[in-house]
Design a protein around this motif. Structure first.
Motif, PDB file in Angstrom:
ATOM      1  N   PRO A  61       5.514   3.316 -11.059  1.00  0.00           N
ATOM      2  CA  PRO A  61       4.494   2.047 -10.984  1.00  0.00           C
ATOM      3  C   PRO A  61       4.994   1.203 -11.906  1.00  0.00           C
ATOM      4  CG  PRO A  61       3.496   4.319 -11.899  1.00  0.00           C
ATOM      5  CD  PRO A  61       4.689   4.649 -11.304  1.00  0.00           C
ATOM      6  N   GLU A  62       5.857   1.661 -12.712  1.00  0.00           N
ATOM      7  CA  GLU A  62       6.438   0.678 -14.007  1.00  0.00           C
ATOM      8  C   GLU A  62       7.541  -0.281 -13.527  1.00  0.00           C
ATOM      9  OE1 GLU A  62       4.770   0.242 -16.945  1.00  0.00           O
ATOM     10  OE2 GLU A  62       3.242   1.726 -16.043  1.00  0.00           O
ATOM     11  N   PHE A  63       7.939  -0.031 -12.358  1.00  0.00           N
ATOM     12  CA  PHE A  63       9.110  -0.809 -11.962  1.00  0.00           C
ATOM     13  C   PHE A  63       8.933  -1.216 -10.277  1.00  0.00           C
ATOM     14  CE2 PHE A  63      10.541   2.405 -14.633  1.00  0.00           C
ATOM     15  CZ  PHE A  63      11.357   1.708 -15.683  1.00  0.00           C
TER      16      PHE A  63
ATOM     17  N   LYS B  54       0.757  -1.115   0.011  1.00  0.00           N
ATOM     18  CA  LYS B  54      -0.020   0.001   0.003  1.00  0.00           C
ATOM     19  C   LYS B  54       0.864   1.467  -0.038  1.00  0.00           C
ATOM     20  CE  LYS B  54      -4.044  -2.166   2.353  1.00  0.00           C
ATOM     21  NZ  LYS B  54      -4.673  -2.128   3.554  1.00  0.00           N
ATOM     22  N   GLY B  55       2.209   0.914  -0.081  1.00  0.00           N
ATOM     23  CA  GLY B  55       3.316   2.178  -0.196  1.00  0.00           C
ATOM     24  C   GLY B  55       3.516   2.582   1.176  1.00  0.00           C
ATOM     25  N   VAL B  56       3.083   1.802   2.254  1.00  0.00           N
ATOM     26  CA  VAL B  56       3.769   2.358   3.509  1.00  0.00           C
ATOM     27  C   VAL B  56       4.623   1.447   4.010  1.00  0.00           C
ATOM     28  CG1 VAL B  56       2.677   2.667   6.055  1.00  0.00           C
ATOM     29  CG2 VAL B  56       1.362   3.118   3.975  1.00  0.00           C
ATOM     30  N   TYR B  57       5.719   2.388   4.711  1.00  0.00           N
ATOM     31  CA  TYR B  57       6.950   1.849   5.210  1.00  0.00           C
ATOM     32  C   TYR B  57       7.374   2.258   6.587  1.00  0.00           C
ATOM     33  CZ  TYR B  57       7.543   0.417   0.143  1.00  0.00           C
ATOM     34  OH  TYR B  57       7.282  -0.229  -1.080  1.00  0.00           O
TER      35      TYR B  57
ATOM     36  N   HIS C   7       4.429   5.927  -1.186  1.00  0.00           N
ATOM     37  CA  HIS C   7       4.002   6.013  -2.746  1.00  0.00           C
ATOM     38  C   HIS C   7       2.343   5.440  -2.565  1.00  0.00           C
ATOM     39  CE1 HIS C   7       4.560   1.419  -3.062  1.00  0.00           C
ATOM     40  NE2 HIS C   7       5.852   1.802  -2.649  1.00  0.00           N
ATOM     41  N   GLU C   8       1.922   5.388  -3.549  1.00  0.00           N
ATOM     42  CA  GLU C   8       0.537   5.118  -3.665  1.00  0.00           C
ATOM     43  C   GLU C   8       0.255   3.538  -3.457  1.00  0.00           C
ATOM     44  OE1 GLU C   8       0.123   4.641  -8.421  1.00  0.00           O
ATOM     45  OE2 GLU C   8       0.291   6.423  -7.711  1.00  0.00           O
ATOM     46  N   ASP C   9      -0.605   2.918  -3.192  1.00  0.00           N
ATOM     47  CA  ASP C   9      -1.356   1.578  -3.256  1.00  0.00           C
ATOM     48  C   ASP C   9      -0.999   1.146  -4.510  1.00  0.00           C
ATOM     49  OD1 ASP C   9      -2.585  -0.787  -3.514  1.00  0.00           O
ATOM     50  OD2 ASP C   9      -3.707  -0.228  -1.917  1.00  0.00           O
ATOM     51  N   ASP C  10       0.028  -0.020  -4.706  1.00  0.00           N
ATOM     52  CA  ASP C  10       0.197  -0.579  -5.986  1.00  0.00           C
ATOM     53  C   ASP C  10       0.103  -1.898  -6.305  1.00  0.00           C
ATOM     54  OD1 ASP C  10       2.465  -1.186  -4.435  1.00  0.00           O
ATOM     55  OD2 ASP C  10       4.015  -0.841  -5.982  1.00  0.00           O
ATOM     56  N   LEU C  11      -0.646  -2.443  -5.209  1.00  0.00           N
ATOM     57  CA  LEU C  11      -0.975  -3.865  -5.366  1.00  0.00           C
ATOM     58  C   LEU C  11      -1.497  -4.342  -6.781  1.00  0.00           C
ATOM     59  CD1 LEU C  11      -1.190  -6.625  -4.045  1.00  0.00           C
ATOM     60  CD2 LEU C  11      -3.649  -6.156  -3.296  1.00  0.00           C
ATOM     61  N   GLU C  12      -2.217  -3.617  -7.586  1.00  0.00           N
ATOM     62  CA  GLU C  12      -2.521  -3.855  -8.718  1.00  0.00           C
ATOM     63  C   GLU C  12      -1.606  -4.126  -9.762  1.00  0.00           C
ATOM     64  OE1 GLU C  12      -5.559  -5.064 -11.367  1.00  0.00           O
ATOM     65  OE2 GLU C  12      -5.792  -4.572  -9.372  1.00  0.00           O
ATOM     66  N   GLN C  13      -0.412  -3.220  -9.759  1.00  0.00           N
ATOM     67  CA  GLN C  13       0.695  -3.261 -10.485  1.00  0.00           C
ATOM     68  C   GLN C  13       1.479  -4.195 -10.184  1.00  0.00           C
ATOM     69  OE1 GLN C  13      -0.620  -0.506  -9.081  1.00  0.00           O
ATOM     70  NE2 GLN C  13      -0.337   1.281 -10.529  1.00  0.00           N
TER      71      GLN C  13
ATOM     72  N   VAL D 121      10.041  -2.161  -6.449  1.00  0.00           N
ATOM     73  CA  VAL D 121      10.645  -1.086  -5.412  1.00  0.00           C
ATOM     74  C   VAL D 121      11.754  -1.766  -4.901  1.00  0.00           C
ATOM     75  CG1 VAL D 121       9.947   0.099  -3.242  1.00  0.00           C
ATOM     76  CG2 VAL D 121       8.335  -0.016  -4.939  1.00  0.00           C
ATOM     77  N   LYS D 122      12.865  -1.193  -4.746  1.00  0.00           N
ATOM     78  CA  LYS D 122      14.223  -1.549  -4.183  1.00  0.00           C
ATOM     79  C   LYS D 122      13.958  -2.605  -2.686  1.00  0.00           C
ATOM     80  CE  LYS D 122      19.082  -0.701  -3.888  1.00  0.00           C
ATOM     81  NZ  LYS D 122      19.387  -1.659  -4.619  1.00  0.00           N
ATOM     82  N   SER D 123      14.386  -3.606  -2.817  1.00  0.00           N
ATOM     83  CA  SER D 123      14.235  -4.431  -1.397  1.00  0.00           C
ATOM     84  C   SER D 123      12.922  -4.947  -1.165  1.00  0.00           C
ATOM     85  CB  SER D 123      14.927  -3.529  -0.284  1.00  0.00           C
ATOM     86  OG  SER D 123      16.428  -3.413  -0.724  1.00  0.00           O
ATOM     87  N   ARG D 124      12.017  -4.557  -1.798  1.00  0.00           N
ATOM     88  CA  ARG D 124      10.874  -5.392  -1.584  1.00  0.00           C
ATOM     89  C   ARG D 124      10.351  -6.244  -2.649  1.00  0.00           C
ATOM     90  NH1 ARG D 124       5.206  -2.182  -2.929  1.00  0.00           N
ATOM     91  NH2 ARG D 124       5.818  -2.977  -5.094  1.00  0.00           N
ATOM     92  N   ASN D 125      10.397  -7.351  -2.150  1.00  0.00           N
ATOM     93  CA  ASN D 125      10.250  -8.701  -2.984  1.00  0.00           C
ATOM     94  C   ASN D 125       8.763  -8.525  -3.650  1.00  0.00           C
ATOM     95  OD1 ASN D 125      11.057 -11.095  -4.563  1.00  0.00           O
ATOM     96  ND2 ASN D 125      10.959 -12.270  -2.903  1.00  0.00           N
ATOM     97  N   GLU D 126       8.719  -9.503  -4.694  1.00  0.00           N
ATOM     98  CA  GLU D 126       7.282  -9.335  -5.259  1.00  0.00           C
ATOM     99  C   GLU D 126       7.179 -10.728  -5.820  1.00  0.00           C
ATOM    100  OE1 GLU D 126       6.181  -6.537  -8.391  1.00  0.00           O
ATOM    101  OE2 GLU D 126       7.112  -4.759  -7.100  1.00  0.00           O
TER     102      GLU D 126
END
Length: 312
Positions: free
Chosen positions: A262-264, A27-30, A36-42, A266-271
């Motif tokens: 949103p096209e990339f 959700k962009g909260v660290y 940053h914005e919520d990017d679960l969809e991306q 986030v560093k150190s956040r696994n997906e």
């Protein structure tokens, strides 16, 4: 090539934040700050672009299991588990509540949402983090969750860290009640892997399972028809310092959260999209065809979690 991702969305408890266990990085909260914005969809779209067909979100407590279920309801190909992680064991008796009530709530949550809940867990033992829950409590409430298994007749998502003898002891005692399961994020020895396989369980591999050459050698001893892969994200990314990194072919450009795009990634956040890297390391080290191994693992995962449902 088809992949099925296991995605951990429930945050492991930390000393400074003992009440809010839901990981909000998607959700962009660290660390409590909106970066940053919520990017679960991306994040999910990137996974789909790399052949991830279904995503299983693991629950680590009653509260987190409900949160995982809420996310799973957002899309047809999202699913979840319901259970209590060993480091959360004391939640069974938090504020003096009856542990039976906590167990019953887990059972009810799972049984009333069978279209989305495909397994119980994450449950097991973790003796590396006894500051969260002592051994006695972990064993007690791991054993109690055997009733969760029996009451739901669902497969199990197991956790075992630095507790192999005790884990095998509990699972062996209740083996007849366990429909099937996977020991995820495996980092044990060849002998420990063999003992898990002897119980008829699968073994889950992620980035943490491929850090050292010893890890990789152990992974190579596991028959492909007993393997599963996962990301355990937002943790367990495969780093350049890991022994398995040399086998990676698919690279993901990432940017720091402060420079979010949103096209990339986030560093150190696994997906979940990085599950393709886990596959590449496994196929490379095992000298097996990547597509063939992916299809076998996909079939394994469907057999355990989606038996009787559609296979694609």
């Amino acid at each position: 090539m088809r992949l099925l991702g296991l995605l951990k969305m429930a945050k492991t408890p930390c000393r400074s934040r003992s009440l809010n266990f839901i990981d909000a990085v998607y959700k962009g909260v660290y660390n409590g700050k909106q970066c940053h914005e919520d990017d679960l969809e991306q994040v999910l779209n990137r996974a789909y672009q790399h052949n991830v067909q279904k995503v299983i979100i693991t629950g680590g407590s009653l509260k987190d299991s409900q949160a995982a279920l809420n996310i799973a309801k957002l899309k047809d190909n999202l699913y979840c588990t319901v259970g209590c992680h060993p480091t959360r064991s004391l939640e069974f008796e938090k504020d003096g509540q009856d542990p039976e009530n906590y167990l019953q709530e887990l059972i009810t949550l799972a049984n009333e949402n069978k279209k989305k809940v495909v397994a119980v867990g994450e449950m097991g033992l973790d003796f590396d983090r006894l500051h969260f829950a002592p051994k006695e409590a972990q064993i007690k409430y791991f054993t109690k969750q055997m009733d969760l298994i029996s009451a739901t007749n669902l497969p199990v998502f197991f956790h075992c860290r630095a507790a192999h003898p005790e884990f095998i002891s509990v699972v062996s005692k209740y083996r007849d009640n366990i429909r099937g399961g996977v020991v995820h994020s495996f980092t044990g020895t060849k002998e420990e892997a063999a003992a898990i396989l002897d119980l008829g369980l699968y073994i889950g591999i992620n980035g943490c399972s491929l850090k050292t050459q010893e890890n990789i050698d152990v992974m190579c001893t596991i028959p492909s028809n007993r393997l599963m892969i996962e990301t355990d994200c937002p943790y367990c990314e495969i780093r350049p310092t890991h022994a398995g990194f040399k086998y990676i072919k698919t690279q993901f450009v990432s940017k720091k959260k402060e420079k979010y795009d949103p096209e990339f990634c986030v560093k150190s956040r696994n997906e979940p999209c990085t599950i393709i890297q886990v596959l590449e390391v496994m196929s490379g080290a095992r000298q097996e065809n990547e597509d063939d191994l992916a299809d076998i693992i996909y079939k394994n995962t469907l057999e355990l979690f989606f038996k009787g449902s559609e296979s694609c």
